[in-house]
Scaffold this active site. Structure first.
Site, short mmCIF file in Angstrom:
data_model
loop_
_atom_site.label_atom_id
_atom_site.label_comp_id
_atom_site.label_asym_id
_atom_site.label_seq_id
_atom_site.Cartn_x
_atom_site.Cartn_y
_atom_site.Cartn_z
N GLY A 239 -5.59 16.40 43.51
CA GLY A 239 -4.60 16.41 42.44
C GLY A 239 -4.60 17.62 41.54
O GLY A 239 -3.71 17.76 40.69
N GLU A 273 -11.20 15.31 47.09
CA GLU A 273 -10.16 15.49 48.12
C GLU A 273 -9.10 16.50 47.69
O GLU A 273 -7.91 16.19 47.66
CB GLU A 273 -9.46 14.15 48.38
CG GLU A 273 -10.37 13.01 48.79
CD GLU A 273 -9.64 11.67 48.84
OE1 GLU A 273 -8.56 11.53 48.23
OE2 GLU A 273 -10.16 10.77 49.49
N ARG A 276 -3.82 20.89 47.52
CA ARG A 276 -2.98 21.95 46.96
C ARG A 276 -3.81 23.07 46.32
O ARG A 276 -3.50 24.24 46.48
CB ARG A 276 -2.08 21.32 45.88
CG ARG A 276 -1.02 22.25 45.32
CD ARG A 276 -0.35 21.58 44.12
NE ARG A 276 0.10 20.23 44.38
CZ ARG A 276 1.31 19.91 44.84
NH1 ARG A 276 2.19 20.85 45.06
NH2 ARG A 276 1.64 18.65 45.04
N TYR A 316 11.16 17.80 45.10
CA TYR A 316 10.44 17.67 43.82
C TYR A 316 11.02 18.55 42.72
O TYR A 316 10.35 18.76 41.71
CB TYR A 316 8.97 18.09 43.99
CG TYR A 316 8.22 17.39 45.09
CD1 TYR A 316 7.98 16.02 45.03
CD2 TYR A 316 7.70 18.10 46.17
CE1 TYR A 316 7.25 15.39 46.03
CE2 TYR A 316 6.97 17.48 47.17
CZ TYR A 316 6.75 16.13 47.09
OH TYR A 316 6.03 15.51 48.07
N CYS A 342 23.55 22.11 56.09
CA CYS A 342 24.73 21.44 55.52
C CYS A 342 24.32 20.39 54.49
O CYS A 342 24.50 19.19 54.70
CB CYS A 342 25.52 20.78 56.64
SG CYS A 342 25.90 21.95 57.92
N TYR A 371 1.96 21.49 51.31
CA TYR A 371 3.14 20.64 51.44
C TYR A 371 4.36 21.48 51.82
O TYR A 371 5.47 21.23 51.35
CB TYR A 371 3.36 19.81 50.16
CG TYR A 371 2.10 19.06 49.77
CD1 TYR A 371 1.70 17.94 50.50
CD2 TYR A 371 1.27 19.51 48.75
CE1 TYR A 371 0.52 17.28 50.20
CE2 TYR A 371 0.08 18.85 48.43
CZ TYR A 371 -0.28 17.74 49.16
OH TYR A 371 -1.46 17.09 48.87
#
Ligand code: PLP
Length: 416
Positions: A239, A273, A276, A316, A342, A371
């Site tokens: 996180g 863990e 990012r 996001y 499109c 991500y």
């Protein structure tokens, strides 16, 4: 901090010109810096050295084999969420005893495969899932270990879709149910429930939400211990936020300074863990300008990459800095940087000030390592782009560009 920078007007990844990679592999493509990737892992390892935690790279953030191998070689474990990720982790030689398995919906086949592999811990997300793991373990005649993923119901200042620590979200188990499960441990003959797991969300830049959640969970563990329940592991999740624009995220050291003293006192074996934080700024997405158009109201820079390659801006509202790969001193103008797909949501930036660009200019979409590729799709029958890694003065393709044939595999025209 990262290893992408201008030298004499040319954008480099470590010692390699980004434009020279584009000449060789074509566009668009993802580009990773080995040095940034491994430096970020080492920063966490060093900051938390006193605890000697198991640092399980969250493979969902970037599952490229060369990326995970680079980290496994430095001692990383892997946080997986599917049997596919588990198989990739094993392919690069990850130690099963450093693999933890989260996921709100593990299937029976996935559970059985993970048991056979001998992973360290299942991070269990519901009581029925625990019962299923126990049932399968009994059938296989194996004993396994599990941590219960607690939903601590704490606020996490992040995007609604990356907020996972509130009871309004599907993740984890509420405290009351967790307590009941721990007390009923005898029901689960083949699962040793000896850990607690939390992950409150992603791209959280300040320390306070983590500290709040960790304190809450430690108080809970203390209560359980007072009742004679043994707990060995605390998995504090990932996180950690990174810089996309003007964020001022806590560093690994600042994070460690806040939580190591609290964690140390517990005597628990700590698992982390991060995803990012390790890979986000170690990757960029390189795309080429196809056309520039001005409809009187707005200017559009149309590029060859699309939302199928990098969906974060659409999904996001994520901000990604965009940099022309050859330094461009032209006057800045406001434009939307958009893909060919499109969908109105197919954009990399809206109303962004960029120096005037023209057909064939290369643009680097920054901070795309996490991500990014893992969320790519074949929407609009677009083959997924290659991934390239630079180490020093060398670059290698670490995943080939997909071909039309790859996309057609398994698809049939039926005749009734
Ligand atoms: N652990 C779990 C259980 C997750 O769901 C996630 C991401 O969603 C992570 C770790 C990694 O988070 P981050 O990439 O923000 O570090």
């Amino acid at each position: 901090m990262h290893d992408f920078e201008f030298k004499a007007g040319q954008f480099y990844c470590e010692g390699v010109k980004v434009s020279s990679i584009a000449e060789r592999v074509g566009t668009p493509f993802y580009l990773y810096s080995y040095k940034t990737l491994t430096d970020h892992f080492l920063k966490i390892q060093r900051a938390f050295a006193r605890l000697n935690p198991i640092i399980c790279f969250a493979m969902k953030s970037n599952g490229n084999l060369s990326v995970i191998k680079s980290l496994v070689d430095l001692g990383a474990g892997i946080d997986i969420v599917s049997v596919g990720e588990l198989k990739k982790a094993l392919l690069v030689g990850a130690d099963p005893k450093k693999i933890v398995f989260a996921s709100v919906g593990k299937t029976g086949e996935e559970i059985a495969f993970a048991i056979k592999t001998g992973i360290l811990l299942f991070n269990v997300e519901s009581e029925p899932e625990l019962a299923e793991i126990n049932r399968i373990a009994v059938k296989m005649g194996k004993k396994v270990q599990a941590a219960l993923r607690i939903n601590p119901d704490v606020p996490a200042p992040t995007h609604e879709y990356t907020n996972t620590g509130s009871l309004k979200k599907k993740f984890g188990i509420d405290l009351r149910t967790t307590r009941q499960i721990f007390k009923a441990w005898k029901k689960y003959s083949h699962v040793k429930i000896n850990g607690v797991h939390i992950h409150i969300g992603s791209q959280i830049t300040s320390g306070a939400p983590f500290v709040g959640a960790i304190k809450k969970v430690i108080a809970f563990i203390d209560e359980l211990r007072a009742e004679g329940i043994r707990i060995e592991y605390l998995d504090i999740g990932g996180g950690l936020g990174i810089i996309y624009k003007d964020e001022n995220p806590q560093t690994a050291q600042q994070y460690a300074d806040k939580i190591v003293p609290i964690l140390e006192k517990t005597g628990l074996k700590i698992i982390m863990e991060p995803g990012r934080f390790i890979v986000g700024n170690a990757g960029i997405f390189v795309t080429k300008v196809l056309y520039v158009k001005d409809n009187g109201l707005k200017k559009f820079v149309i590029v060859d990459g699309g939302m199928n390659d990098l969906i974060r801006p659409m999904l996001y509202d994520a901000y990604h800095e965009i940099v022309p790969v050859i330094q461009n001193k032209a006057a800045q103008q406001k434009c939307d940087v958009v893909g060919p797909i499109c969908e109105s949501g197919d954009f990399f930036a809206l109303d962004r000030l960029l120096p005037k660009v023209k057909k064939n200019d290369l643009l680097a979409v920054m901070s795309a390592g996490a991500y990014g590729y893992v969320m790519a799709s074949n929407y609009n029958v677009r083959p997924r782009v290659p991934e390239v890694m630079v180490k020093g003065n060398k670059f290698k393709i670490v995943k080939e560009r997909e071909t039309f044939q790859d996309l057609m595999r398994g698809e049939r025209i039926v005749r009734w």
